[in-house]
Design a protein around this motif. Structure first.
Motif, PDB file in Angstrom:
ATOM      1  N   SER A 196     -12.441   9.382  30.589  1.00  0.00           N
ATOM      2  CA  SER A 196     -11.413  10.354  30.237  1.00  0.00           C
ATOM      3  C   SER A 196     -11.947  11.767  30.132  1.00  0.00           C
ATOM      4  O   SER A 196     -11.178  12.709  30.044  1.00  0.00           O
ATOM      5  CB  SER A 196     -10.715   9.948  28.926  1.00  0.00           C
ATOM      6  OG  SER A 196     -11.654   9.718  27.933  1.00  0.00           O
ATOM      7  N   TYR A 197     -13.251  11.928  30.145  1.00  0.00           N
ATOM      8  CA  TYR A 197     -13.770  13.277  29.988  1.00  0.00           C
ATOM      9  C   TYR A 197     -14.811  13.642  31.047  1.00  0.00           C
ATOM     10  O   TYR A 197     -14.653  14.620  31.776  1.00  0.00           O
ATOM     11  CB  TYR A 197     -14.355  13.429  28.578  1.00  0.00           C
ATOM     12  CG  TYR A 197     -14.921  14.787  28.314  1.00  0.00           C
ATOM     13  CD1 TYR A 197     -14.082  15.868  28.069  1.00  0.00           C
ATOM     14  CD2 TYR A 197     -16.292  15.004  28.333  1.00  0.00           C
ATOM     15  CE1 TYR A 197     -14.598  17.127  27.850  1.00  0.00           C
ATOM     16  CE2 TYR A 197     -16.817  16.262  28.113  1.00  0.00           C
ATOM     17  CZ  TYR A 197     -15.965  17.323  27.874  1.00  0.00           C
ATOM     18  OH  TYR A 197     -16.464  18.563  27.662  1.00  0.00           O
ATOM     19  N   ASN A 217     -22.711  18.941  31.332  1.00  0.00           N
ATOM     20  CA  ASN A 217     -23.981  19.149  30.644  1.00  0.00           C
ATOM     21  C   ASN A 217     -23.961  18.665  29.212  1.00  0.00           C
ATOM     22  O   ASN A 217     -22.967  18.836  28.505  1.00  0.00           O
ATOM     23  CB  ASN A 217     -24.336  20.644  30.645  1.00  0.00           C
ATOM     24  CG  ASN A 217     -24.686  21.109  32.046  1.00  0.00           C
ATOM     25  OD1 ASN A 217     -25.313  20.380  32.811  1.00  0.00           O
ATOM     26  ND2 ASN A 217     -24.241  22.309  32.392  1.00  0.00           N
ATOM     27  N   VAL A 251     -15.397  15.710  38.775  1.00  0.00           N
ATOM     28  CA  VAL A 251     -14.545  15.908  39.957  1.00  0.00           C
ATOM     29  C   VAL A 251     -14.108  17.360  40.036  1.00  0.00           C
ATOM     30  O   VAL A 251     -14.119  17.986  41.086  1.00  0.00           O
ATOM     31  CB  VAL A 251     -13.305  14.983  39.891  1.00  0.00           C
ATOM     32  CG1 VAL A 251     -12.318  15.331  41.010  1.00  0.00           C
ATOM     33  CG2 VAL A 251     -13.714  13.532  39.971  1.00  0.00           C
ATOM     34  N   ARG A 252     -13.776  17.893  38.920  1.00  0.00           N
ATOM     35  CA  ARG A 252     -13.195  19.234  38.871  1.00  0.00           C
ATOM     36  C   ARG A 252     -14.261  20.335  38.994  1.00  0.00           C
ATOM     37  O   ARG A 252     -14.100  21.282  39.740  1.00  0.00           O
ATOM     38  CB  ARG A 252     -12.461  19.335  37.542  1.00  0.00           C
ATOM     39  CG  ARG A 252     -11.785  20.570  37.215  1.00  0.00           C
ATOM     40  CD  ARG A 252     -10.344  20.591  37.664  1.00  0.00           C
ATOM     41  NE  ARG A 252     -10.112  21.929  38.177  1.00  0.00           N
ATOM     42  CZ  ARG A 252      -9.386  22.211  39.223  1.00  0.00           C
ATOM     43  NH1 ARG A 252      -8.796  21.253  39.888  1.00  0.00           N
ATOM     44  NH2 ARG A 252      -9.228  23.447  39.607  1.00  0.00           N
ATOM     45  N   GLU A 253     -15.351  20.176  38.222  1.00  0.00           N
ATOM     46  CA  GLU A 253     -16.312  21.273  38.148  1.00  0.00           C
ATOM     47  C   GLU A 253     -17.681  20.936  38.706  1.00  0.00           C
ATOM     48  O   GLU A 253     -18.546  21.793  38.793  1.00  0.00           O
ATOM     49  CB  GLU A 253     -16.445  21.752  36.702  1.00  0.00           C
ATOM     50  CG  GLU A 253     -15.127  22.308  36.183  1.00  0.00           C
ATOM     51  CD  GLU A 253     -15.253  23.100  34.904  1.00  0.00           C
ATOM     52  OE1 GLU A 253     -16.322  23.030  34.281  1.00  0.00           O
ATOM     53  OE2 GLU A 253     -14.275  23.751  34.543  1.00  0.00           O
ATOM     54  N   SER A 272     -15.866  12.029  33.877  1.00  0.00           N
ATOM     55  CA  SER A 272     -15.487  11.856  35.263  1.00  0.00           C
ATOM     56  C   SER A 272     -14.533  12.960  35.755  1.00  0.00           C
ATOM     57  O   SER A 272     -14.772  13.571  36.800  1.00  0.00           O
ATOM     58  CB  SER A 272     -14.887  10.461  35.437  1.00  0.00           C
ATOM     59  OG  SER A 272     -14.448  10.293  36.735  1.00  0.00           O
ATOM     60  N   PRO A 273     -13.462  13.275  35.010  1.00  0.00           N
ATOM     61  CA  PRO A 273     -12.613  14.386  35.456  1.00  0.00           C
ATOM     62  C   PRO A 273     -13.383  15.697  35.546  1.00  0.00           C
ATOM     63  O   PRO A 273     -13.141  16.502  36.448  1.00  0.00           O
ATOM     64  CB  PRO A 273     -11.540  14.483  34.363  1.00  0.00           C
ATOM     65  CG  PRO A 273     -11.552  13.194  33.672  1.00  0.00           C
ATOM     66  CD  PRO A 273     -12.923  12.603  33.816  1.00  0.00           C
ATOM     67  N   LEU A 274     -14.304  15.891  34.619  1.00  0.00           N
ATOM     68  CA  LEU A 274     -15.071  17.131  34.617  1.00  0.00           C
ATOM     69  C   LEU A 274     -15.938  17.231  35.868  1.00  0.00           C
ATOM     70  O   LEU A 274     -16.049  18.291  36.483  1.00  0.00           O
ATOM     71  CB  LEU A 274     -15.943  17.164  33.354  1.00  0.00           C
ATOM     72  CG  LEU A 274     -16.531  18.505  32.950  1.00  0.00           C
ATOM     73  CD1 LEU A 274     -15.423  19.497  32.639  1.00  0.00           C
ATOM     74  CD2 LEU A 274     -17.413  18.334  31.721  1.00  0.00           C
TER      75      LEU A 274
END
Lengths: 267, 593
Positions: free
Chosen positions: B89-90, B102, B96-98, B92-94
């Motif tokens: 929920s945090y 870190n 893909v997106r960015e 993996s989306p990060l």
């Protein structure tokens, strides 16, 4: 309150064009940005409403009220508030993860405004209730999650600052350690986590008043396939599509596939 | 060449080559050396593909996790269940997106099933979706965090104790004044956003002083405790009850907007609860309470202290209206109050700056036309509003101390004028209007004597005090005794606007007056309204019976004058005779007659 706009509260963005309106509801841990890839693909044919739940993304954190958001019902009210302020009806609500259940609650609250639901990787109950139901998690796992969130959100100094300052520090003082795309207010995030992972909406599925597309990923470490099947089995008007892909955020990793399924469902 | 099952070390390093520290290394080293270099890295390193399956893991990763091999294992196998949630929920989306994530702290699962706290960094290749992970142990960091949590718990505990002592009222255990302010400061910020309404209720006990006086403070304290308990017991836990001080309590209610009826009912219920007698040490003690309430939000900005003050003011209204009730604060009232205070301070400045003047209206003998005296009437030459008549400002200062200051100024000015006229040979008695409040003001007689003393050439008999009939009967006993002293000093007492104040014979008997003035309302209608004639005839009868002079006010025509003479009234004043005029015009007016 006439001078206070729900649009501003929930950072509502309306993009795209088309007669039919899609409202995209993000899941726990993220904000509306997670929809960008899908929205880009659908915007030519649909009007798309994006928003952040109160306490997430660029919403008005001052509007966060721990009482209201203790259960998913409070988040569902965010959706119905927005639809009511925009005076929309016949909207298809696409909810990712926990927003599948939130969307269903919103549809039950306002069946005249929401005509269809798309549930992306839904789970009505994350805990195991064996032998009949394998949600995937034990209570200890979820307690560990809350603890882990603390460790990730809290800047060391800021963790004590509110207490040293007399317990009345502005929430803005408590910085989010990993504040970037998925910025979420730590206090709100924990409330959202509890509402998401500790509540059981299995019995409500039967009350869902609208046709629903259930999209389930073949390998999702958060939601096993059996849960997707369970959801589709309990909903009165469900179509289950198991996508040959991995992960929980299929709309981000496979926006084309997800978009095609949604188009197919909308007809 | 050492080849990994799925990814060669060369292929791996050709990717990591973009990490600056490795750039030079790539050129000079062969693959086996590179392999050992990655294995010897003092941190875990592994790679997952787009299906989240592990494609490579270095020795550090394997040894710390206790695996021989991790190839082709799903990532979720080495994440704890809680970490799976944060990953899906945090993280993996990060990624893909960015593309990067870190310093996320997660827990990895070792081969033996133990949890290994780690701090992870991850970078995702846009081209093929592979993710490169590094991790280091977070045991030390976890330990520090654990200590931090303990420190926080300790601090929380200490803060709770401290806070309890500073925001609690010792006697009743309720919240105190400070916590009311704190509550309001915190809640006002959000009330607008939450679409709620905050009601501030100020409650003051009626009759508590009597209980304290007759039963002692110990009993009084017990009553206060019991009152606190009843209030707290009648409210929801979300409402705040505080002892504000003495026998004052403040209740703060938060409701959805538009529930004002509910609020009113709730406050009335509180008052009803307090009406039930209290049993203290076997005695039944009764009291009631007056409440004032105000609501937030309001059209304008308001501070917490202002809300309390508003509720307090409204409570005072309840007291005045007979106690044991609730009154609501009217936001308009505050605007009125501001004007009121402005008026008072302007009047004070006006007295100092000679903005007030007396005009004089002659009184004559209706038979002979001889001038028998003058009534002094105050005017205010307001620097901005122009010439103001008494009606423009006197009604607004009723019973305020400024009345006394203005009254002294009037008497002083009138005495000075009488002296000036006498010095020029004009012997003209002057009457001044005084209110009952002025007559009853502290040390009135002393001040009057002092004023007379300042003008030794002016006999007291030249001064006449005109008292409104209506004010004279409010406190007739005291008024009559003061008036009596004045008369003994030689000053004349007139009853003004007679016939309008429901005097009874007994009042008249108590209050010995020298002059009765027939109110202008009877005079104006006397030619068309026979009952007015009857009343005038009656007043004249009274005057004769009590042996006082009678003067008609408001004579505007010759006919009225003649009719009054025919009824036996021989003195009068009015526009037909002369309008009020500045002092300097009086002599020429008299000369012109």
């Amino acid at each position: 309150m006439s001078d206070y706009s729900i649009k501003a509260r929930n950072n509502v963005k309306i993009i795209g064009s088309g007669e039919h309106v899609l409202m995209l509801a993000h899941g726990f841990g993220c904000d509306q940005n997670m929809w960008r890839a899908l929205a880009d693909k659908m915007g030519n044919d649909y009007t798309i409403i994006l928003f952040d739940y109160v306490g997430c993304g660029q919403s008005d954190f001052a509007a966060f009220n721990a009482n209201r958001y203790t259960t998913l019902d409070g988040y569902a009210s965010d959706i119905t508030d927005i639809l009511s302020e925009l005076n929309l009806s016949d909207v298809t609500l696409i909810g990712h993860s926990v927003s599948s259940m939130i969307g269903m609650l919103a549809a039950i609250k306002a069946p005249d405004r929401i005509c269809k639901l798309v549930m992306v990787c839904p789970s009505p109950y994350y805990m195991n209730d064996l032998p009949g139901y394998a949600g995937g998690f034990e209570r200890d796992d979820l307690e560990e999650l809350i603890d882990m969130m603390d460790k990730n959100y809290i800047g060391w100094a800021n963790y004590l600052a509110p207490l040293v300052m007399g317990g009345r520090a502005d929430q803005s003082d408590v910085e989010n350690l990993t504040s970037s795309f998925c910025s979420t207010d730590p206090r709100a995030a924990k409330t959202f986590a509890r509402a998401t992972f500790f509540s059981d909406y299995r019995d409500i599925l039967a009350n869902c008043p609208v046709p629903t597309l259930v999209l389930q990923s073949l390998a999702d470490s958060l939601v096993p396939v059996n849960v997707g099947e369970f959801v589709a089995g309990r909903l009165p008007q469900a179509t289950l599509r198991i996508l040959d892909t991995q992960g929980h955020c299929v709309h981000m990793t496979d926006p084309e596939l997800t978009g095609a399924e949604i188009r197919g469902f909308l007809g | 060449m050492c080849t990994l099952k799925l990814i060669t070390v060369d292929a791996l390093l050709s990717r990591v080559v973009r990490w600056p520290s490795y750039a030079a290394v790539d050129v000079i080293m062969d693959s086996s050396y590179k392999q050992s270099m990655i294995d010897n890295m003092p941190s875990g390193y592994f790679v997952t593909d787009v299906t989240q399956s592990i494609q490579f893991a270095n020795r550090y990763a394997l040894s710390h996790l206790g695996y021989e091999n991790l190839l082709q294992r799903p990532l979720s196998e080495i994440l704890t269940r809680a970490s799976c949630i944060l990953f899906e929920s945090y993280v993996s989306p990060l990624l893909v997106r960015e593309g990067v994530c870190n310093e996320i702290q997660l827990s990895l699962k070792t081969a033996s099933g133990e949890k290994l706290p780690v701090v992870l960094n991850a970078r995702r290749e846009e081209s093929d979706g592979e993710v490169h992970w590094t991790f280091i142990g977070a045991t030390q960091r976890d330990k520090l965090f654990h200590e931090l949590v303990q420190a926080r718990n300790l601090l929380e505990e200490k803060n709770r104790l401290l806070e309890a002592r500073t925001v609690t009222d010792d006697l009743t255990g309720l919240a105190n004044r400070l916590s009311v302010t704190q509550y309001l400061t915190e809640h006002l910020k959000n009330a607008r956003v939450r679409q709620t309404q905050i009601v501030v209720v100020f409650i003051d006990l009626d009759g508590f002083k009597a209980i304290n006086d007759s039963h002692g403070h110990l009993v009084g304290d017990q009553v206060l405790k019991a009152v606190g308990q009843r209030l707290a017991g009648s409210l929801r836990t979300s409402d705040l009850v505080a002892r504000y001080g003495g026998d004052e309590f403040v209740v703060l209610l938060e409701h959805g907007t538009g529930e004002s009826k509910k609020n009113e009912r709730m406050i009335l219920r509180l008052l009803q609860k307090l009406r039930t007698p209290f049993q203290i040490n076997g005695q039944m003690l009764s009291l009631s309470a007056s409440a004032g309430a105000t609501v937030y939000p309001q059209p304008g900005a308001v501070e917490p202290e202002q809300l309390i003050r508003q509720a307090d003011q409204a409570m005072y209204k309840s007291k005045l209206a007979g106690k044991d009730q609730v009154s609501w604060f009217d936001p308009q009232w505050e605007a009125t109050q501001r004007t009121y205070h402005e008026l008072i301070s302007q009047m004070r400045a006006g007295i100092k700056q000679d903005q007030f003047v007396l005009h004089y209206q002659p009184k004559i003998n209706l038979l002979t036309g001889a001038v028998v005296g003058a009534e002094a009437l105050i005017r205010w030459q307001h620097p901005e509003r122009g010439m103001l008549m008494p009606m423009d400002f006197l009604p607004h200062i009723d019973s305020h101390h400024i009345e006394q200051e203005l009254g002294d100024w009037v008497i002083d000015s009138a005495l000075r004028q009488i002296g000036n006229w006498r010095a020029r040979g004009l012997l003209l008695p002057v009457s001044v209007n005084v209110s009952a409040y002025y007559l009853m003001s502290e040390k009135f007689l002393d001040r009057l004597l002092a004023l007379l003393h300042n003008y030794p050439g002016v006999p007291a008999s030249q001064l006449e005090l005109e008292l409104l009939e209506s004010s004279a009967i409010d406190d007739s006993r005291n008024i009559s005794s003061i008036a009596g002293v004045c008369q003994r000093m030689g000053i004349k007492i007139a009853l003004d606007d007679f016939g309008t104040g429901y005097s009874t014979l007994s009042h008249l008997r108590n209050l010995s007056v020298d002059v009765l003035k027939i109110d202008r309302s009877y005079v104006q209608d006397m030619l068309t309204n026979p009952s007015n004639v009857a009343i005038i005839r009656g007043i004249i009868g009274f005057a004769k019976a009590f042996n006082c002079l009678i003067i008609a006010e408001g004579i505007e025509t010759d006919e009225q004058l003649n009719a009054l003479v025919n009824l036996g009234c021989h003195y009068g004043q009015g526009y037909y005779i002369a309008r009020p005029m500045p002092a300097e015009s009086i002599e020429s007016w008299i000369a012109a007659r």
